[in-house]
Design a protein around this motif. Structure first.
Motif, PDB file in Angstrom:
ATOM      1  N   ASP A   1       0.794  -1.226   0.000  1.00 33.71           N
ATOM      2  CA  ASP A   1       0.000   0.000   0.000  1.00 33.71           C
ATOM      3  C   ASP A   1       0.828   1.279   0.000  1.00 33.71           C
ATOM      4  N   VAL A   2       1.917   1.331  -0.728  1.00 32.88           N
ATOM      5  CA  VAL A   2       2.721   2.560  -0.821  1.00 32.88           C
ATOM      6  C   VAL A   2       3.066   2.797  -2.282  1.00 32.88           C
ATOM      7  N   GLY A   3       3.230   4.062  -2.634  1.00 34.15           N
ATOM      8  CA  GLY A   3       3.678   4.402  -3.980  1.00 34.15           C
ATOM      9  C   GLY A   3       5.126   4.864  -3.867  1.00 34.15           C
ATOM     10  N   VAL A   4       5.977   4.443  -4.799  1.00 32.43           N
ATOM     11  CA  VAL A   4       7.379   4.879  -4.754  1.00 32.43           C
ATOM     12  C   VAL A   4       7.619   5.807  -5.945  1.00 32.43           C
TER      13      VAL A   4
ATOM     14  N   PHE B   1      17.338  -1.521  -7.217  1.00 33.37           N
ATOM     15  CA  PHE B   1      16.457  -0.645  -6.435  1.00 33.37           C
ATOM     16  C   PHE B   1      16.092  -1.253  -5.080  1.00 33.37           C
ATOM     17  N   GLU B   2      16.220  -2.604  -4.962  1.00 34.68           N
ATOM     18  CA  GLU B   2      15.862  -3.217  -3.672  1.00 34.68           C
ATOM     19  C   GLU B   2      16.717  -2.642  -2.547  1.00 34.68           C
ATOM     20  N   SER B   3      17.978  -2.323  -2.865  1.00 33.90           N
ATOM     21  CA  SER B   3      18.871  -1.864  -1.786  1.00 33.90           C
ATOM     22  C   SER B   3      18.516  -0.467  -1.272  1.00 33.90           C
ATOM     23  N   VAL B   4      17.714   0.290  -2.034  1.00 32.94           N
ATOM     24  CA  VAL B   4      17.269   1.585  -1.493  1.00 32.94           C
ATOM     25  C   VAL B   4      15.794   1.570  -1.078  1.00 32.94           C
ATOM     26  N   VAL B   5      14.979   0.799  -1.808  1.00 33.65           N
ATOM     27  CA  VAL B   5      13.540   0.823  -1.517  1.00 33.65           C
ATOM     28  C   VAL B   5      13.209   0.013  -0.248  1.00 33.65           C
ATOM     29  N   PHE B   6      13.890  -1.133  -0.041  1.00 33.94           N
ATOM     30  CA  PHE B   6      13.577  -1.950   1.143  1.00 33.94           C
ATOM     31  C   PHE B   6      13.876  -1.213   2.454  1.00 33.94           C
TER      32      PHE B   6
ATOM     33  N   PRO C   1      10.081  -0.774   4.734  1.00 39.45           N
ATOM     34  CA  PRO C   1      10.246  -2.154   5.216  1.00 39.45           C
ATOM     35  C   PRO C   1       9.057  -3.051   4.860  1.00 39.45           C
ATOM     36  N   ALA C   2       7.862  -2.453   4.695  1.00 43.63           N
ATOM     37  CA  ALA C   2       6.677  -3.262   4.348  1.00 43.63           C
ATOM     38  C   ALA C   2       6.868  -3.931   2.985  1.00 43.63           C
ATOM     39  N   VAL C   3       7.635  -3.302   2.105  1.00 42.34           N
ATOM     40  CA  VAL C   3       7.850  -3.870   0.765  1.00 42.34           C
ATOM     41  C   VAL C   3       8.761  -5.101   0.871  1.00 42.34           C
ATOM     42  N   ARG C   4       9.773  -5.008   1.730  1.00 40.24           N
ATOM     43  CA  ARG C   4      10.660  -6.163   1.952  1.00 40.24           C
ATOM     44  C   ARG C   4       9.850  -7.329   2.544  1.00 40.24           C
TER      45      ARG C   4
END
Ligand code: C5P
Length: 330
Positions: free
Chosen positions: A172-175, A248-253, A257-260
């Motif tokens: 439930d987040v937009g990046v 992008f995982e290394s910056v977005v996670f 944290p909910a995305v990880r």
């Protein structure tokens, strides 16, 4: 009468971010893959002028900041036509989800306008308009499995991968993509730069990984079949072995944290390969069977994580399904 166009989504199988260029964009390498989930775009043209956007999702802008608007304006200019254009977006795909929805909507607008106006743009003009409007548009002029280089806008069709069963989970987040790139730059400027590896070195390893992956299974001495689900399964195993990842995982996670957590869920539910798509926030999992994918999607939904089971969309099917069959008028 309006023209309906299916605006399919994409996922990224591996994404390597290279150096920031003088124009502010980052060099990248990625393998795009279209999937069967889609929005529906309806284009109506009439006498007059002006572009109108209607959408069932209030987060979608209705002015010239919408990629569909920008494409529509350029199509009219290029064809030297005056027309009123009404664009209706039936939104199903996540907004700011890393699935290329806004880019795909814009390409669908271009194709729908061509059909409605009964005019065709030359292929090179289609590509020019698409890449002027955004880095993720040109891939939708090819569909299927597509290699993306440059800022992502230089696209090359590669041999289509077999169709994989997959689950798309939308936290439930937009990046925001520019924000994700900015976070990446910050990370590169930090202590990790002491590893001695330059971004341009790292980006070169991507093509080796893609090559190893795409060729590994089919040339295996064990004689893995070159067609059908057995090949898909062998490719899935190899994908994990090759270790292709999305930078992008290394910056977005760390930021979300909910995305990880969603990645962990998909792994626990038996996905063979799980990755963030684009700059997120969507995460996809590739599964060995349709049943496994359906079951995983159900489990995620029960945990209040929006998830849909679907499959990847090879190029021929992409183009076959892009214009829905007109239902007969009664
Ligand atoms: O091309 P697009 O409009 O999708 O890019 C949005 C923003 O994302 C750019 O303005 C830029 O900040 C960033 N970007 C980037 N490198 C890329 C693609 C996008 O830095 N390869």
């Amino acid at each position: 009468m309006s023209t309906a166009v299916r605006s399919f989504a994409k996922i990224n199988i591996g994404l390597k971010i290279g150096p920031r260029r003088e124009d502010g964009f980052h060099e990248l390498r990625t393998l795009y893959q279209t999937i069967a989930l889609h929005d529906l775009i309806k284009i109506g043209v009439a006498r007059g002028t002006g572009i109108e956007i209607h959408c069932n999702d209030s987060r979608v802008p209705r002015d010239e900041s919408n990629t569909c608007w920008r494409v529509a304006e350029k199509v009219l200019q290029t064809l030297r036509i005056r027309s009123k254009v009404r664009i209706t977006i039936e939104k199903n795909l996540p907004v700011q989800g890393g699935l290329g929805a806004a880019s795909s909507n814009a390409v669908a607008t271009m194709l729908g306008m061509e059909r409605s106006l009964k005019r065709q743009l030359p292929p090179e003009e289609r590509l020019r308009i698409a890449s002027e409007v955004g880095s993720d548009l040109p891939l939708f002029l090819i569909g299927g499995t597509v290699l993306g280089i440059g800022r992502g806008e230089q696209v090359y069709p590669v041999d289509d991968l077999p169709s994989f069963h997959c689950v798309i989970a939308a936290p439930d987040v937009g990046v925001s993509t520019p924000a994700a790139f900015a976070a990446w730059d910050k990370l590169q400027a930090g202590p990790s730069k002491l590893t001695g590896k330059r971004p341009s070195d790292k980006i070169n390893t991507f093509s080796q990984s893609v090559y190893a992956w795409l060729n590994g299974s089919s040339f295996s001495p064990t004689g893995v079949p070159s067609k059908g689900w057995d090949r898909a399964e062998a490719l899935l195993l190899d994908l994990v072995r090759t270790g292709m990842e999305n930078d992008f995982e290394s910056v977005v996670f760390p930021l979300y944290p909910a995305v990880r957590q969603v990645k962990r869920w998909l792994e626990r539910e038996g996905a063979k390969y799980v990755s963030l798509s684009g700059s997120g926030s969507s995460v996809y999992g590739l599964f060995a069977s349709r049943q496994d994918a359906a079951q995983a999607a159900k489990a995620l939904n029960q945990a209040d994580i929006r998830a849909q089971a679907t499959s990847t969309l090879p190029r021929t099917k992409y183009w076959k399904d892009i214009f829905p069959a007109r239902t007969a008028r009664r």
